[in-house]
Design an enzyme around this catalytic site. Structure first.
Site, PDB file in Angstrom:
ATOM      1  N   SER A 126       3.740 -23.889 -18.235  1.00 36.77           N
ATOM      2  CA  SER A 126       4.240 -24.086 -19.436  1.00 36.77           C
ATOM      3  C   SER A 126       5.899 -23.634 -19.350  1.00 36.77           C
ATOM      4  CB  SER A 126       3.665 -23.443 -20.683  1.00 36.77           C
ATOM      5  OG  SER A 126       4.386 -23.371 -21.836  1.00 36.77           O
ATOM      6  N   TYR A 151      -1.163 -15.913 -24.820  1.00 36.42           N
ATOM      7  CA  TYR A 151      -1.247 -17.143 -24.283  1.00 36.42           C
ATOM      8  C   TYR A 151      -0.051 -17.306 -23.167  1.00 36.42           C
ATOM      9  CZ  TYR A 151      -0.164 -21.833 -23.453  1.00 36.42           C
ATOM     10  OH  TYR A 151      -0.071 -23.272 -22.846  1.00 36.42           O
ATOM     11  N   LYS A 155      -0.442 -18.079 -18.661  1.00 40.46           N
ATOM     12  CA  LYS A 155       0.339 -18.902 -17.871  1.00 40.46           C
ATOM     13  C   LYS A 155       0.779 -18.164 -16.759  1.00 40.46           C
ATOM     14  CE  LYS A 155      -1.322 -22.848 -19.820  1.00 40.46           C
ATOM     15  NZ  LYS A 155      -2.373 -23.396 -19.148  1.00 40.46           N
TER      16      LYS A 155
END
Ligand code: NAD
Ligand code: WQD
Length: 344
Positions: A126, A151, A155
Site C-alpha cells: 500500500s 494496519y 504492510k
C-alpha cells in the site's frame, strides 16, 4: 494453463483480479475465509467470465488447512496474496488481530511455497508505507515513514518479511505492488466493493450518500495546504489495478525478470482532492451528494499521489480509465446493490 492461487479472491480487489486472470486464460483457485466478503461474489465472477473459479473457505492463518489445500491443488504456479484485514481505524483498536491475521497469513504462505514448489508470489502492499512523502509524486525510492497505524505497519513488516525470506531462499521470487486508492467497479456492475457497516473510505460513502443510505457526507478538513484545502489522493480504477496483477504474474511465470524482488507503485500519477471527487461524481452521474466540511480526521495524510513511471516503463502497464468513467462504474455498482437489496 497456469494455475494461480488468489488468497482473498472474493474480496474487492481479488474478485476483479480473478476476472482479469480468467479472461487471460489462467485457472484460478480462491482461498478466502469470507471474513470481509460474500460467497455470492463467485456468481458475479461466473456471470462475467463464464467460469466459476475453484473456491476454498480457508483461513490463511490456519497452516494445516493451507498445507492440505496446496496438496489438493498440487500444481499451483503462482500466488497472489490479497487476504488481509484492511480497516485502519479497527487496526488501532485491535492491533493484535491485525498483526496475527496479516502477518501469520503471509508467513504461512512463504513457509508453504518451497514445500509445495511454488516459486512466485505477488503481494498487496500500500501507499500507506510512504506516510506523508517529502517529495511528490512519490517514487518507490522514497523513504518508508513510521507507520501511522497497526494496519500500515503490517504492510511495512510484510514487505520486510518478504525481503528477509527471499534473501534466504534463492528459488523464491516476488513482486510487491503498492496500491494507491482503488475505487470503482467492474463495468458489468456484477462485482464491486462491499463495505461492511458505515464505510471508512471516501467512495463508498459518496455512493451511499448519493443513493440515500446516508444523509450527508463529511469532508474531513478544508484547511490543508492543497489547492482547495481538502486532502489529495491518487484514485485508481480497480480494474486497472487488477490488470497490473495479471502482468505481474506473467512477468514472474515467463521469467521476464532476473530480479528476485521488484516493487511497483500502482497509481495514475494524478492527485485529486476530496472536493474534486465529489464535484466530478455529481457531474457525471447527475445525482446530488449533500456534504458538509468537518474537522480533520486524525492520521490523514495531506496529499499523496504516485509516480507510476517505473510500472509504466518496466511492466508496460498504465492506468487507462478516466476518473469520470471510474466514478460512473462506482455509481452503477451502488445502484445494482440497491436493486439486489430490494429483491431480497
Ligand atoms: P477486501 O477486504 O475486500 O478483501 C480481502 C479478502 O481477504 C476478503 O474477502 C476477506 O474475507 C479475506 N481475508 C481476510 N483475512 C483472511 C484470512 N486470514 N484468510 C482468508 N481470507 C482472508 O480488501 P481489498 O480492498 O480487496 O484488499 C485486498 C488487499 O489489498 C489487502 O491486502 C489490502 O490490505 C490491500 N490494499 C487495499 C487497499 C484498498 O484501499 N482497498 C489499498 C492498498 C492495499
Ligand atoms: C480518502 C480521502 C479522507 C471518508 C486508506 C488507507 C490506506 C489505503 C487506502 C489500504 C481522505 C477523505 C474519507 C469520508 C472524507 N488502504 N474522506 N470523508 O485515507 O487515503 O487511505 O485507504 O492500504 O492505507 O489509510 O482513503 O478513502 O479513507 O480517504 O473526507 O467520509 O477522503 O480524509 O482525504 P485513505 P479514504
Amino acid at each position: 494453463m497456469s494455475k494461480i492461487l488468489v488468497t482473498g479472491g472474493t474480496g474487492y480487489i481479488g474478485s476483479h483480479t480473478t476476472v482479469e486472470l480468467q479472461k487471460e486464460g489462467f485457472e484460478v483457485v480462491i482461498v478466502d475465509n469470507l471474513s470481509n466478503s460474500n460467497i455470492d461474489v463467485l456468481n458475479g465472477i461466473e456471470k462475467i467470465t463464464g467460469i466459476r473459479p475453484a473456491f476454498e473457505n480457508i483461513d490463511c492463518v490456519d497452516y494445516v488447512s493451507m498445507d492440505r489445500m496446496f496438496e489438493k491443488y498440487q500444481d499451483i504456479d503462482a500466488i497472489i496474496h490479497f487476504a488481509a484485514n484492511k480497516a485502519v481505524g479497527e487496526s488501532v483498536e485491535k492491533p493484535l488481530m491485525y498483526y496475527r491475521n496479516n502477518l501469520v497469513s503471509l508467513i504461512n504462505i512463504l513457509q508453504l511455497m518451497p514445500i509445495h514448489k511454488v516459486k512466485s508470489m505477488v503481494f498487496s502492499s500500500s501507499c500507506t508505507v510512504y506516510g506523508q512523502p517529502d517529495i511528490l509524486p512519490v517514487t518507490e525510492q522514497a523513504p518508508i515513514k513510521l507507520a501511522q497505524s497497526p494496519y500500515g505497519n503490517t504492510k511495512q513488516i510484510g514487505e520486510e518479511i518478504i525481503h528477509d525470506t527471499l534473501a534466504a531462499n534463492a528459488d523464491l521470487q516476488s513482486i510487491i505492488l503498492r496500491y494507491f486508492n482503488p475505487i470503482g467497479a467492474h463495468a458489468s456492475a456484477e462485482i464491486g466493493e462491499l463495505p461492511n457497516g458505515v464505510p471508512n473510505n471516501l467512495l463508498p460513502f459518496v455512493t451511499q450518500t448519493a443513493i440515500g443510505m446516508r444523509k450527508q457526507l463529511s469532508v474531513f478538513g478544508n484547511d490543508y495546504n492543497t489547492p482547495d484545502g481538502s486532502c489529495v489522493r491518487d484514485y485508481i480504477h480497480v480494474v486497472d489495478l487488477a490488470k497490473a496483477h495479471v502482468i505481474a504474474v506473467k512477468r514472474l511465470l515467463e521469467k521476464n525478470t532476473n530480479a528476485q524482488i521488484e516493487t511497483f507503485n500502482l497509481g495514475t500519477g494524478r492527485g485529486l482532492s476530496v472536493l474534486e471527487i465529489i464535484e466530478t461524481f455529481i457531474k457525471v452521474t447527475g445525482v446530488d451528494v449533500p456534504y458538509k466540511i468537518v474537522g480533520r480526521r486524525s492520521g490523514d495524510v495531506e496529499k499523496v499521489w504516485a509516480d507510476p513511471s517505473y510500472a509504466n516503463n518496466v511492466l508496460g502497464w498504465t492506468a487507462a480509465e478516466t476518473v469520470e468513467e471510474t466514478l460512473r462504474s462506482a455509481w452503477a455498482w451502488e445502484q445494482n446493490l440497491a436493486k439486489r437489496a430490494e429483491i431480497i
